[in-house]
Design a protein around this motif. Structure first.
Motif, PDB file in Angstrom:
ATOM      1  N   LEU A 137       0.775  -1.241   0.000  1.00 24.66           N
ATOM      2  CA  LEU A 137       0.000   0.000   0.000  1.00 24.66           C
ATOM      3  C   LEU A 137       0.809   1.297   0.000  1.00 24.66           C
ATOM      4  O   LEU A 137       0.292   2.328  -0.452  1.00 24.66           O
ATOM      5  CB  LEU A 137      -0.935   0.020   1.221  1.00 24.66           C
ATOM      6  CG  LEU A 137      -1.944  -1.124   1.342  1.00 24.66           C
ATOM      7  CD1 LEU A 137      -2.770  -0.954   2.613  1.00 24.66           C
ATOM      8  CD2 LEU A 137      -2.836  -1.197   0.115  1.00 24.66           C
ATOM      9  N   THR A 138       2.029   1.317   0.511  1.00 24.22           N
ATOM     10  CA  THR A 138       2.678   2.616   0.733  1.00 24.22           C
ATOM     11  C   THR A 138       4.095   2.750   0.217  1.00 24.22           C
ATOM     12  O   THR A 138       4.495   3.846  -0.191  1.00 24.22           O
ATOM     13  CB  THR A 138       2.699   2.957   2.239  1.00 24.22           C
ATOM     14  OG1 THR A 138       3.603   2.062   2.917  1.00 24.22           O
ATOM     15  CG2 THR A 138       1.318   2.859   2.862  1.00 24.22           C
ATOM     16  N   GLU A 139       4.914   1.710   0.246  1.00 24.80           N
ATOM     17  CA  GLU A 139       6.354   1.881   0.033  1.00 24.80           C
ATOM     18  C   GLU A 139       6.695   1.971  -1.452  1.00 24.80           C
ATOM     19  O   GLU A 139       6.447   1.055  -2.223  1.00 24.80           O
ATOM     20  CB  GLU A 139       7.130   0.739   0.688  1.00 24.80           C
ATOM     21  CG  GLU A 139       7.023   0.759   2.202  1.00 24.80           C
ATOM     22  CD  GLU A 139       8.053  -0.114   2.879  1.00 24.80           C
ATOM     23  OE1 GLU A 139       9.221  -0.114   2.435  1.00 24.80           O
ATOM     24  OE2 GLU A 139       7.698  -0.801   3.838  1.00 24.80           O
ATOM     25  N   GLU A 140       7.315   3.084  -1.827  1.00 23.80           N
ATOM     26  CA  GLU A 140       7.676   3.317  -3.221  1.00 23.80           C
ATOM     27  C   GLU A 140       8.880   4.245  -3.278  1.00 23.80           C
ATOM     28  O   GLU A 140       8.770   5.439  -3.030  1.00 23.80           O
ATOM     29  CB  GLU A 140       6.503   3.923  -3.987  1.00 23.80           C
ATOM     30  CG  GLU A 140       6.764   4.110  -5.467  1.00 23.80           C
ATOM     31  CD  GLU A 140       5.512   4.492  -6.226  1.00 23.80           C
ATOM     32  OE1 GLU A 140       5.537   4.402  -7.466  1.00 23.80           O
ATOM     33  OE2 GLU A 140       4.509   4.880  -5.589  1.00 23.80           O
ATOM     34  N   MET A 141      10.024   3.681  -3.598  1.00 21.93           N
ATOM     35  CA  MET A 141      11.245   4.462  -3.756  1.00 21.93           C
ATOM     36  C   MET A 141      11.242   5.049  -5.168  1.00 21.93           C
ATOM     37  O   MET A 141      11.290   4.301  -6.151  1.00 21.93           O
ATOM     38  CB  MET A 141      12.463   3.571  -3.544  1.00 21.93           C
ATOM     39  CG  MET A 141      13.797   4.278  -3.513  1.00 21.93           C
ATOM     40  SD  MET A 141      15.144   3.071  -3.315  1.00 21.93           S
ATOM     41  CE  MET A 141      16.519   4.166  -2.957  1.00 21.93           C
ATOM     42  N   ALA A 142      11.162   6.376  -5.264  1.00 27.90           N
ATOM     43  CA  ALA A 142      11.044   7.026  -6.569  1.00 27.90           C
ATOM     44  C   ALA A 142      12.384   7.585  -7.019  1.00 27.90           C
ATOM     45  O   ALA A 142      13.136   8.153  -6.226  1.00 27.90           O
ATOM     46  CB  ALA A 142      10.005   8.142  -6.504  1.00 27.90           C
ATOM     47  N   HIS A 143      12.682   7.413  -8.300  1.00 25.62           N
ATOM     48  CA  HIS A 143      13.904   7.947  -8.908  1.00 25.62           C
ATOM     49  C   HIS A 143      13.545   8.956 -10.002  1.00 25.62           C
ATOM     50  O   HIS A 143      12.538   8.801 -10.693  1.00 25.62           O
ATOM     51  CB  HIS A 143      14.731   6.825  -9.549  1.00 25.62           C
ATOM     52  CG  HIS A 143      15.289   5.837  -8.582  1.00 25.62           C
ATOM     53  ND1 HIS A 143      14.532   4.811  -8.042  1.00 25.62           N
ATOM     54  CD2 HIS A 143      16.540   5.706  -8.055  1.00 25.62           C
ATOM     55  CE1 HIS A 143      15.290   4.087  -7.231  1.00 25.62           C
ATOM     56  NE2 HIS A 143      16.507   4.613  -7.227  1.00 25.62           N
TER      57      HIS A 143
END
Length: 731
Positions: free
Chosen positions: A635-641
């Motif tokens: 639901l929440t964890e997203e490492m964005a580049h």
């Protein structure tokens, strides 16, 4: 002399016969009071006299080479002692299992944020200021590929197969072909990466935040060009790791090099943003699942292909289909992986590498197949559980997955699950979902020393405690084996002058270090049995009393002088003859807001068979932590580049969203089923730390589908994606 034991045959269950009642009990952590009062010293605590402060300088280009570092740009700043750089400082963290050689790139830059130098000053503030001001010149490459989706540098492995997948898929009456994607993740341990290096002559003592000291000692010695016996690492307390501290890192190498050059101690602590920029990430994944089945639900074909990424030269690739290869049986199986080479932070082992993301896709695909078959998802899984590992033919050493599925369904009230989209409470859709859990089990070479005196015992091993409860369980094993109260056992960890342990990683720490402690204590029991004039099987040690050979006497009188035994354990024939894995089942109930797409997890249940439980309290904490991480992945964890430069955009816990208290349901239950795995190790245990995450997120996403009809294929299922999926489903 160390007594070495190979795991070559099924082991007797001695811990079921000792009768002290300590192993398995939900005992508190003995170091708990120190941690909550701030008296437990972590790597960066308690600076040596005269210590200087170092701050890492990091690359500002995505790919290229360093052409110059202008030390004069900071030489006039107050408090600055020196700038240290060179090939030794351009070191990426070791990937995968500790011990693999990390990339040594010379003057090359492989990703934005890569550590390239160290500024040392009298204060942290001065070092930080100088690190930001230091002038570095580069020769940047053109057309650097930072986006895995469009990368042209691809490496494809040959498919791993069993049977004929293509023929089985073509012959299937019902088929499914779906693609799923997961975002990159990061292991943001509570304690940032830190090191304090101090030399005495040509010998180094390093206080570090590291998980696997036996390996880290050799890695650090190799980095410095000195013999391993000249290195001592201390890590008695580590504030979390999750894989990010498996191998030696740039902070440790830089601190040691600078301290040697300056002749004084140097401390290097990464800021949270540096941890995100420069420490291992979990690779994003693109996954394709193809399932084929008969109308009655029997799987005929299963294929799980994936695409992941890493920087050039690193050998690690996220083992996405690891659990898919043994969880369900089929006539034809096929698994293939593609590795994209990109300029991003290196990818490596993050908690439950493979299963954490692979089972998000597999277990959703199984639910989609159940839907196509108009079949209960629990029944579909029960129908397809294999008796042997489908890829290797090895029999399972112990498995209670069917019991976990049935027990979980009964406890959770699965029979009350409503048809998709039919349960609504005001503006909230409510639904249930479930998923299987699996995590392969390992035994890694490990040693421990046990000392028994008249007043109690001491356990010594360089094993680490990264918050998982190692101090507790090793003390419990020794107390159980020697008939002592747990308060009479002192456990000493995190010092490479002690026997070398497996370290904490891959859920093998308790299995391995625990077995070594057990075997050392067993050797002491053999000595005591000789003194009692009885066989080992006749000896009883309980509550400080030894009994055997028609004799009874206090243990303190039997131990005339300190008894010391050291034992080592390693995998043997049973690792080839049998396949060992933990299994479980996750169940979740969620509420989905009809207009905002917000998902609230109301309750979760995990039913798990994980071999012998050494401490019910610490085991439950590990399982709950894994389930919460599964919630975050869903639901929440997203490492964005940034796709232009590859640099991390979500660089701290304000922007990278881990589940907070408000996200986690109060109703979270873990149930352990009684199990012993005689083929796994001498204490019949299985790994705990990663099984809890495996499949947990899929149970939540399957519940979202049941609640509102939305199936999110690009994870995490953030509100915008849920809304879009609801619109696509006509909810």
């Amino acid at each position: 002399m160390t007594k070495t034991f190979r795991m070559d045959e099924a082991q007797p269950r001695l811990l079921d016969e000792t009768g002290q009642g300590i192993v398995g009990a939900p005992l508190d952590r003995p170091e708990g009071p120190k941690k909550v009062s701030g008296r437990a010293h972590y790597a960066a605590d308690g600076l040596p006299e005269g210590a200087a402060h170092g701050v890492l300088v990091r690359a500002t280009i995505s790919r290229g080479r360093i052409t110059g570092i202008d030390e004069s740009s900071v030489s006039g700043l107050g408090g600055v002692i020196g700038v240290f750089h060179g090939p030794e400082f351009l070191r990426n963290p070791a990937q995968g299992m500790a011990g693999e050689a990390p990339v040594q790139p010379g003057d090359e830059v492989h990703y934005h944020g890569q550590p390239i130098a160290l500024v040392v000053a009298e204060s942290f503030e001065a070092a930080r200021d100088a690190a930001q001001r230091l002038v570095v010149s580069y020769e940047a490459e053109e057309g650097v590929e930072t986006d895995p989706a469009s990368a042209s540098a691809l490496e494809q492995d040959d498919p791993e197969t069993a049977g004929d997948f293509d023929a089985a898929f073509a012959a299937s009456e019902v088929t499914l072909d779906r693609s799923y994607a997961t975002a990159p993740q990061v292991a943001a341990a509570m304690e940032p990466h830190a090191a304090v290096a101090e030399w005495e002559g040509d010998s180094l003592t390093l206080r570090g935040a590291l998980q696997m000291l036996r390996f880290n000692k050799d890695e650090l010695a190799d980095s410095l060009g000195i013999p391993a016996e000249k290195v001592r690492i201390l890590a008695p307390y580590v504030g979390g790791g999750f894989g990010s501290k498996l191998g030696i890192g740039p902070e440790a190498v830089a601190a040691a090099l600078a301290a040697r050059a300056l002749g004084r101690p140097v401390r290097v602590v990464m800021t949270r943003q540096t941890v995100f920029d420069a420490v291992l990430r979990r690779s994003e994944t693109s996954q394709r699942l193809r399932l084929g089945a008969d109308r009655d639900g029997r799987l005929r074909a299963l294929s799980h292909d994936d695409r992941v990424s890493n920087i050039e030269g690193e050998g690690f690739a996220e083992p996405v289909s690891q659990a898919s290869q043994f969880l369900y049986g089929a006539d034809g199986l096929s698994f293939a992986q593609t590795l994209a080479r990109v300029s991003r932070t290196p990818a490596g082992s993050v908690r439950a590498p493979g299963e954490a993301v692979g089972m998000l896709a597999l277990e959703q695909a199984m639910d989609e197949l159940a839907e196509a078959l108009e079949m209960c998802p629990v029944e579909l899984r029960l129908k397809n559980l294999p008796e042997k590992n489908p890829m290797t033919g090895q029999p399972f050493s112990a498995t209670r997955l069917a019991d976990c599925l049935r027990e979980g369904a009964d406890r959770f009230g699965w029979a009350d699950r409503k048809p998709m989209g039919s349960r609504r409470e005001g503006e909230w859709f409510v639904g249930m979902g479930m998923a299987s859990a699996a995590r392969s089990n390992m035994l890694v070479k490990s040693a421990a020393r046990v000392r028994l005196g008249a007043d109690g015992a001491v356990v010594e091993t360089d094993m680490t405690d990264i918050g998982t409860g190692t101090y507790a369980i090793l003390g419990q094993i020794a107390a159980e084996m020697l008939g002592l109260r747990v308060e009479q056992v002192e456990v000493r960890l995190g010092d490479t002058s002690f026997p070398g342990a497996s370290g904490s990683g891959g859920s093998f720490g308790a299995n391995s270090a625990g077995s070594a402690t057990f075997l050392a204590a067993k050797a002491i029991r053999e000595t005591l049995a000789g003194r009692m004039g009885c066989s080992l099987s006749e000896l009883t040690l309980q509550d400080g009393i030894a009994r055997g050979g028609n004799r009874e006497m206090p243990l303190s009188e039997l131990v005339e002088e300190e008894l010391v035994e050291e034992a080592s354990v390693e995998a043997g024939d049973t690792s080839e003859s049998h396949f060992s894995s933990g299994f479980g089942a996750h169940f979740a109930e969620v509420a989905v807001h009809a207009y905002t797409g917000e998902v609230r997890v109301r309750r979760m249940l995990g039913v798990m068979a994980m071999g012998r439980i050494l401490n019910e309290k610490t085991a439950r904490s590990q399982a709950l932590g894994g389930m919460i991480w599964g919630l975050g992945a869903a639901l929440t964890e997203e490492m964005a580049h940034d796709p232009r430069t590859g640099h991390v955009v979500t660089r701290d816990l304000a922007n990278y969203h881990v589940p907070a208290h408000a996200d986690v349901p109060g109703d979270m239950t873990v149930v352990f089923l009684e199990e012993r795995d005689d083929m796994a190790n001498p204490i019949q245990t299985k790994g705990i730390g990663e099984l809890g995450i495996s499949g947990a997120g899929a149970a939540i996403l399957n519940a979202v589908r049941n609640a509102c009809g939305a199936r999110v294929y690009d994870m995490p299922a953030t509100p915008d994606r849920v809304i879009a999926a609801m619109e696509a489903a006509g909810s």
